[in-house]
Design an enzyme around this catalytic site. Structure first.
Site, PDB file in Angstrom:
ATOM      1  N   ILE A 299      -3.976   4.290   0.664  1.00 47.09           N
ATOM      2  CA  ILE A 299      -4.511   4.720   1.951  1.00 47.09           C
ATOM      3  C   ILE A 299      -5.614   5.752   1.766  1.00 47.09           C
ATOM      4  CG2 ILE A 299      -2.854   6.559   2.447  1.00 47.09           C
ATOM      5  CD1 ILE A 299      -2.820   5.288   5.384  1.00 47.09           C
TER       6      ILE A 299
ATOM      7  N   GLN B 212       0.834  -1.203   0.000  1.00 46.16           N
ATOM      8  CA  GLN B 212       0.000   0.000   0.000  1.00 46.16           C
ATOM      9  C   GLN B 212       0.863   1.245   0.000  1.00 46.16           C
ATOM     10  OE1 GLN B 212       0.008   1.483   4.322  1.00 46.16           O
ATOM     11  NE2 GLN B 212      -0.799   2.486   2.551  1.00 46.16           N
ATOM     12  N   CYS B 213       0.315   2.291  -0.631  1.00 44.75           N
ATOM     13  CA  CYS B 213       0.952   3.601  -0.640  1.00 44.75           C
ATOM     14  C   CYS B 213      -0.161   4.639  -0.541  1.00 44.75           C
ATOM     15  CB  CYS B 213       1.832   3.791  -1.880  1.00 44.75           C
ATOM     16  SG  CYS B 213       0.955   3.818  -3.442  1.00 44.75           S
ATOM     17  N   HIS B 214       0.041   5.810  -1.087  1.00 49.39           N
ATOM     18  CA  HIS B 214      -0.974   6.859  -0.994  1.00 49.39           C
ATOM     19  C   HIS B 214      -2.152   6.583  -1.925  1.00 49.39           C
ATOM     20  CE1 HIS B 214      -1.921  11.467  -1.018  1.00 49.39           C
ATOM     21  NE2 HIS B 214      -2.830  10.762  -0.396  1.00 49.39           N
TER      22      HIS B 214
ATOM     23  N   GLY C 201      -1.826   3.974  -4.670  1.00 50.82           N
ATOM     24  CA  GLY C 201      -1.733   2.643  -5.268  1.00 50.82           C
ATOM     25  C   GLY C 201      -0.752   2.525  -6.412  1.00 50.82           C
TER      26      GLY C 201
END
Length: 116
Positions: free
Chosen positions: A102, A73-75, A77
């Site tokens: 997220i 996961q990141c900000h 995707g």
């Protein structure tokens, strides 16, 4: 008739909607939840149980069984998709990318997680 993938076809990275990640976490099934954002981004918002992908965690992951369930996961995707592709190239077969990152988690699962 549905076409089956060739045995020579590498596994795909599956997109995991935020509500499905919540259900997966709640199920108690062992997963590695990998956060590929920066430490400063993690200070703004994070998903409980996610670990920062630093050098030590990277090396730990590479030593795991290639069938380990790993969710990146990141900000939004994008970076997490790239990280999942990296691990796919290293032989891992059970990889997921948190669709929408997220940001989607905050909008769809836990509004208490700040959006930025």
């Amino acid at each position: 008739m549905r076409k089956l993938p060739s045995p020579a076809t590498p596994p795909a990275i599956r997109q995991l909607p935020a509500p499905d990640l919540k259900a997966l976490i709640a199920s108690g099934q062992p997963i590695e939840l990998v956060d590929v954002r920066t430490e400063s981004e993690r200070e703004l918002a994070l998903i409980d149980g996610a670990r920062l992908l630093d050098t030590a965690y990277h090396d730990y992951l590479l030593d795991l069984d290639p069938d380990t369930l790993i969710v990146f996961q990141c900000h939004h995707g994008i970076r997490s998709q790239a990280a999942a592709e990296y691990f796919l190239q290293h032989g891992f077969r059970n990889l997921y990318n948190l669709a929408g990152g997220i940001e989607a988690w905050s909008r769809l699962v836990d509004a208490a997680v700040p959006r930025y």
